[in-house]
Write a protein that holds these residues in place. Structure first.
Motif, PDB file in Angstrom:
ATOM      1  N   SER A   9      24.989 -16.032  -2.681  1.00 19.45           N
ATOM      2  CA  SER A   9      24.481 -16.622  -1.531  1.00 19.45           C
ATOM      3  C   SER A   9      23.597 -17.953  -1.568  1.00 19.45           C
ATOM      4  CB  SER A   9      23.248 -15.500  -0.719  1.00 19.45           C
ATOM      5  OG  SER A   9      22.123 -15.351  -1.597  1.00 19.45           O
ATOM      6  N   THR A  10      23.360 -18.764  -0.801  1.00 24.72           N
ATOM      7  CA  THR A  10      22.618 -20.066  -1.035  1.00 24.72           C
ATOM      8  C   THR A  10      22.006 -20.378   0.350  1.00 24.72           C
ATOM      9  OG1 THR A  10      22.840 -22.322  -1.725  1.00 24.72           O
ATOM     10  CG2 THR A  10      24.586 -21.514  -0.388  1.00 24.72           C
ATOM     11  N   PRO A  11      21.111 -20.868   0.217  1.00 27.21           N
ATOM     12  CA  PRO A  11      20.313 -21.934   1.461  1.00 27.21           C
ATOM     13  C   PRO A  11      21.210 -22.994   1.742  1.00 27.21           C
ATOM     14  CG  PRO A  11      19.050 -22.061  -0.550  1.00 27.21           C
ATOM     15  CD  PRO A  11      20.015 -21.293  -0.628  1.00 27.21           C
ATOM     16  N   LEU A  12      21.175 -23.108   3.276  1.00 29.02           N
ATOM     17  CA  LEU A  12      21.654 -24.429   3.592  1.00 29.02           C
ATOM     18  C   LEU A  12      20.357 -25.222   4.087  1.00 29.02           C
ATOM     19  CD1 LEU A  12      24.868 -23.327   5.477  1.00 29.02           C
ATOM     20  CD2 LEU A  12      24.723 -24.332   3.411  1.00 29.02           C
ATOM     21  N   SER A  13      19.404 -24.475   4.622  1.00 32.02           N
ATOM     22  CA  SER A  13      18.196 -25.073   5.248  1.00 32.02           C
ATOM     23  C   SER A  13      17.038 -24.219   4.751  1.00 32.02           C
ATOM     24  CB  SER A  13      18.473 -25.658   6.441  1.00 32.02           C
ATOM     25  OG  SER A  13      18.343 -24.664   7.318  1.00 32.02           O
ATOM     26  N   VAL A  19      18.236 -21.254   7.194  1.00 29.90           N
ATOM     27  CA  VAL A  19      19.642 -20.749   7.232  1.00 29.90           C
ATOM     28  C   VAL A  19      20.030 -20.429   5.657  1.00 29.90           C
ATOM     29  CG1 VAL A  19      22.110 -21.246   7.972  1.00 29.90           C
ATOM     30  CG2 VAL A  19      20.156 -22.064   9.178  1.00 29.90           C
ATOM     31  N   ARG A  20      20.479 -19.467   5.743  1.00 28.13           N
ATOM     32  CA  ARG A  20      21.237 -18.956   4.424  1.00 28.13           C
ATOM     33  C   ARG A  20      22.476 -18.450   4.707  1.00 28.13           C
ATOM     34  NH1 ARG A  20      19.850 -17.252  -0.939  1.00 28.13           N
ATOM     35  NH2 ARG A  20      17.749 -18.245  -0.671  1.00 28.13           N
ATOM     36  N   VAL A  21      23.690 -18.710   3.807  1.00 30.29           N
ATOM     37  CA  VAL A  21      24.945 -18.045   3.880  1.00 30.29           C
ATOM     38  C   VAL A  21      25.334 -17.205   2.762  1.00 30.29           C
ATOM     39  CG1 VAL A  21      25.768 -19.928   5.403  1.00 30.29           C
ATOM     40  CG2 VAL A  21      26.023 -20.140   2.987  1.00 30.29           C
ATOM     41  N   GLY A  22      26.177 -16.556   2.612  1.00 28.88           N
ATOM     42  CA  GLY A  22      26.642 -15.658   1.553  1.00 28.88           C
ATOM     43  C   GLY A  22      27.983 -15.273   1.713  1.00 28.88           C
ATOM     44  N   SER A  23      28.555 -14.724   0.764  1.00 31.50           N
ATOM     45  CA  SER A  23      29.798 -13.963   0.785  1.00 31.50           C
ATOM     46  C   SER A  23      29.920 -12.707  -0.391  1.00 31.50           C
ATOM     47  CB  SER A  23      30.947 -14.967   0.078  1.00 31.50           C
ATOM     48  OG  SER A  23      30.632 -15.806  -1.197  1.00 31.50           O
ATOM     49  N   THR A  24      30.801 -11.912  -0.197  1.00 30.53           N
ATOM     50  CA  THR A  24      30.826 -10.762  -0.878  1.00 30.53           C
ATOM     51  C   THR A  24      32.307 -10.154  -1.297  1.00 30.53           C
ATOM     52  OG1 THR A  24      30.501  -9.130   0.915  1.00 30.53           O
ATOM     53  CG2 THR A  24      28.528  -9.823  -0.299  1.00 30.53           C
TER      54      THR A  24
END
Length: 263
Positions: free
Chosen positions: A161-165, A168-173
């Motif tokens: 996961s990482t913050p875009l702003s 907003v945070r996005v992630g994958s599993t």
């Protein structure tokens, strides 16, 4: 990103519940690593399959509440009830009790004659480690599912996961589950009596990897304590689970939309 990180955990729970087997697979902190005590409460809309291998969809709305104490104990829908013995923010290990919610025969015409699989408590252990910022390697063991209470599930996964702003945070599993023959027989097998009642041919699956799962999620912080999250997970059945007579669809997609409050 404290609050959105907490809601990300809640959204991940909702994603797990949205899968056909409706189980909490991994231990996930209900609060950020730099917070000693706290919790989350919320609700989620879940869209998934009626059972593992079904080609019919099922929509549910579920509440969720989880709390983690500073002494390591935790309780809630996300992780069950247990104890995290680690005081380090980059790892977690301990024991817990979770739930396998079983399966009702009435859920689908395809299950007629197979009988119910009763809900059971599962005894388990977990170990997670974060080798780098934003990356988590997770593992868990759960025992006690199925009508004979002999089902064993071993879950292995990796998350990013990482913050875009700031909001907003996005992630994958990526995850997979290995199950023993008792679990496989309950959820994918056809016994002699079941074959007579259902019309299916007898099927005795062996232990092995049940599935592989790939997911993506996004969390948006609306207010300091409020966040909304969405996730999509694709699941592909493997091995004897894939060859079961009750499997109508070998690959399926589930989705979640969740609203959460951190406290």
């Amino acid at each position: 990103m404290k609050r959105s990180s907490a809601l990300l955990a809640t959204a991940t729970l909702a994603s797990a519940c949205g899968l056909a087997h409706a189980q909490a697979d991994f231990y996930r902190r209900a609060i950020p690593p730099n917070v000693s005590e706290g919790g989350t409460v919320g609700a989620a809309v879940l869209v998934g399959s009626k059972y593992q291998g079904s080609d019919e969809s099922r929509v549910r709305v579920l509440p969720s509440i989880d709390y983690q104490w500073s002494n390591g104990f935790f309780a809630g829908a996300l992780n069950g009830v247990g104890y995290n013995a680690s005081t380090q923010p980059d790892r977690a290990y301990g024991v817990r009790v979770t739930a396998d919610f079983g399966r009702k025969e009435r859920r689908s015409v395809a299950l007629r004659g197979l009988g119910d699989i009763d809900a059971r408590p599962e005894l388990g252990a977990f170990f997670n480690v974060s080798p780098a910022s934003g990356i988590t390697l997770s593992s868990s063991l759960r025992y006690g599912s199925g009508n004979d209470r002999k089902g064993l599930v071993v879950d292995l996964g990796a998350g990013w996961s990482t913050p875009l702003s700031p909001s907003v945070r996005v992630g994958s599993t990526l995850a997979t589950s290995w199950v023993n023959s008792d679990y496989m027989q309950d959820y994918f097998g056809i016994g002699a009596d079941q074959a007579l009642r259902s019309g299916y041919a007898q099927f005795a699956p062996s232990s092995g990897f049940r599935d592989v799962r790939l997911g993506a999620s996004m969390v948006y912080r609306i207010l300091p304590a409020w966040s909304v999250a969405g996730s999509v997970t694709y699941t592909e059945l493997l091995g004897d689970a894939r060859r079961s007579p009750i499997v109508r669809q070998k690959g399926s997609t589930s989705a979640v939309l969740a609203l959460g409050y951190s406290f």
